[in-house]
Design an enzyme around this catalytic site. Structure first.
Site, PDB file in Angstrom:
ATOM      1  CG  LEU A   1      21.369 -26.450  32.338  1.00  8.25           C
ATOM      2  CD1 LEU A   1      21.725 -26.355  33.818  1.00  8.25           C
ATOM      3  CD2 LEU A   1      20.560 -25.238  31.896  1.00  8.25           C
ATOM      4  CG  HIS A   2      25.186 -25.961  25.615  1.00  8.61           C
ATOM      5  ND1 HIS A   2      23.834 -25.919  25.380  1.00  8.61           N
ATOM      6  CD2 HIS A   2      25.775 -25.284  24.596  1.00  8.61           C
ATOM      7  CE1 HIS A   2      23.611 -25.246  24.263  1.00  8.61           C
ATOM      8  NE2 HIS A   2      24.767 -24.847  23.772  1.00  8.61           N
ATOM      9  NE  ARG A   3      23.063 -21.295  24.227  1.00  8.43           N
ATOM     10  CZ  ARG A   3      23.344 -21.155  22.940  1.00  8.43           C
ATOM     11  NH1 ARG A   3      24.445 -20.526  22.588  1.00  8.43           N
ATOM     12  NH2 ARG A   3      22.553 -21.636  22.014  1.00  8.43           N
TER      13      ARG A   3
ATOM     14  NE  ARG B   1      31.945 -25.097  29.950  1.00  4.58           N
ATOM     15  CZ  ARG B   1      31.354 -25.216  28.766  1.00  4.58           C
ATOM     16  NH1 ARG B   1      31.937 -25.863  27.786  1.00  4.58           N
ATOM     17  NH2 ARG B   1      30.166 -24.683  28.553  1.00  4.58           N
TER      18      ARG B   1
ATOM     19  CG  ASP C   1      21.649 -23.778  28.078  1.00  6.15           C
ATOM     20  OD1 ASP C   1      21.725 -24.813  27.385  1.00  6.15           O
ATOM     21  OD2 ASP C   1      22.533 -23.467  28.906  1.00  6.15           O
TER      22      ASP C   1
END
Length: 361
Positions: A208-210, A243, A282
Site C-alpha cells: 500500500l502506498h497511495r 510514512r 494499490d
C-alpha cells in the site's frame, strides 16, 4: 550519441537497469553510444537505493542531485533547477526518462527548454484519473517528448489520440519485464522467511502506498482489518512504507494475520511475489510482474493505466471498496485462477529494441 539517463525513484531503477545493459552491449560491439546516469534523489533512502543499484548491477550514478522530499511543486522545482545545471555542465544529445514520477516530467521539461531531444520509456499509458500526480506527469512528458517507447498497442493508440506523430511512436514492450527475466534466477529468500514460517503458496503479499489508502489513520486501519479477516488461515506479508509505519506506530491495534516487514530490495520482493498465494496492492507496476509470474493480483484502485494486466493478465481491479475486495477474493477462492497470458512483446528484449531504434536516429 550521448544519452543522459534519468532515474528518481525505485520503479525507475528497475526500468533503467536493462537499458544500461543494452547500451553497454552496443558499446562493446563498437557502436558510438555512451550514457551518463543521473539520480535525482527523489527517493532518497540511501540503504534501499544502494540495495536496488547493487542487486540490479546498475553502475554508480555519475551524479546524484539529492533533491529529497517536499510538496509536488517544491520537489519538481528542485529537480528542474539541479538538472538544468547538470545538463549545462554535461551536454547531451538525448535525455531518456522512464515512467511517470516527478523526475520524469521535470527533467523532460528542462531538456526540451535546452533544445535537447527527449525519449520517454513507458509512454502513452493513461489512467484517466487527473487526481493522480502520475497522470499529470505522463501527460506533460508525452506532450513534449520526441521519441515514445510504449508497452502496449493500447498505449500507442493513446498517443495517437493526443496527436503524437505516428513515426515517433515505437511499440517495444515492457522494460520492467526485461529486469524480471534477467533476475528471476537470482531472487533470494527474505531473512524473515523462516522466522514467520512462510511457505510457498500459503501467504498473501500486501503493498500500500497511495495517499487515499495510507495517509489517514481510520481508513488505513479499516482496510487492514478487512484484509486480516479475508486472509483466513493465511499470513499477510506487508512491507511497510516509512510514512505508513509512522501512522501504525501511533496505534495499539494488532492484526493476527498481518506481518509487518521493512521495505524489501528487488530480489527479495520478487521472491515474495513469485511464491505468494495472491497479491493485494494499490500499485500499477506490481500487476505487470504478477501477470508474467502468473500470480493472482487484486488492485485496490478505481482505475488502472495498465489494462492489459486485466484483459490478458492476472489482475482484478477491485476499487477502493473493501466489500468489492472481499467479493472478488471469495469468488477467486470458489472458482480458482482464471486463465491468463503474457502481453505481446513482454519477452525480455524491450531494452534491446529501444537502443537499436535510438542508434538508427
Amino acid at each position: 550519441m550521448r544519452i543522459t539517463i534519468v532515474a528518481g525513484a525505485r520503479p525507475n531503477f528497475i526500468k533503467i537497469a536493462p537499458i544500461i545493459k543494452a547500451i553497454e552491449k552496443n558499446q562493446n560491439e563498437g557502436h558510438a553510444i555512451s550514457y551518463r546516469l543521473v539520480h535525482t534523489g527523489q527517493h532518497y533512502d540511501k540503504n534501499l537505493s544502494d540495495t536496488f543499484f547493487k542487486e540490479l548491477n546498475i553502475p554508480n550514478p555519475n551524479t546524484n542531485l539529492e533533491v529529497k522530499s517536499g510538496s509536488q511543486a517544491v520537489q519538481t522545482a528542485a529537480i528542474m533547477i539541479a538538472f538544468e545545471q547538470e545538463l549545462v555542465q554535461n551536454p547531451s544529445d538525448l535525455v531518456l526518462v522512464v515512467g511517470d514520477v516527478n523526475s520524469t516530467m521535470a527533467c523532460a521539461i528542462v531538456a526540451k527548454k535546452l533544445n535537447i531531444k527527449v525519449a520517454h520509456v513507458e509512454a502513452g499509458i493513461r489512467s484517466g484519473d487527473m487526481t493522480m500526480p502520475e497522470e499529470i506527469n505522463r501527460i506533460v512528458t508525452d506532450s513534449i517528448a520526441d521519441y515514445f517507447f510504449t508497452t502496449s498497442t493500447w498505449a500507442s493508440d493513446n498517443l495517437l489520440k493526443y496527436g503524437a506523430d505516428a513515426s515517433k511512436i515505437h511499440f517495444v514492450g515492457n522494460v520492467m519485464i526485461d529486469s524480471l527475466y534477467q533476475n528471476i534466477n537470482r531472487i533470494k529468500k527474505p531473512v524473515f522467511w523462516e522466522e514467520y514460517q512462510l511457505e510457498q503458496g500459503n501467504y498473501i503479499v500486501l503493498t500500500l502506498h497511495r495517499p487515499s489508502n495510507v495517509d489517514e489513520k481510520e481508513p488505513l486501519l479499516d482496510l487492514l482489518s478487512s484484509i486480516n479477516d479475508l486472509a483466513g488461515d493465511k499470513k499477510v506479508v506487508f512491507p511497510v512504507h516509512p510514512r505508513t509505519k509512522t501512522i501504525l506506530e501511533n496505534t495499539n491495534l494488532h492484526f493476527k494475520n498481518i506481518i509487518y516487514v521493512e521495505p524489501q530490495g528487488y530480489l527479495c520482493f520478487l521472491y515474495l511475489i513469485k511464491n505468494a498465494f495472491v497479491v493485494i496492492t494499490d500499485s500499477g507496476g506490481i500487476s505487470e510482474e504478477t501477470t508474467v509470474l502468473d500470480i493472482p493480483c487484486f488492485t485496490l484502485r478505481e482505475n488502472t493505466e495498465r489494462p492489459e494486466t486485466i484483459t490478458l493478465g492476472t489482475n482484478i481491479l477491485v476499487g477502493n471498496s473493501t466489500g468489492k475486495l472481499k467479493s472478488a477474493y471469495n469468488l477467486f477462492l470458489k472458482n480458482g485462477r482464471r486463465k491468463s497470458s503474457i502481453p505481446e512483446l513482454w519477452d525480455g528484449k524491450t531494452s534491446e529494441r529501444i537502443v537499436s531504434i535510438l542508434l538508427d536516429k
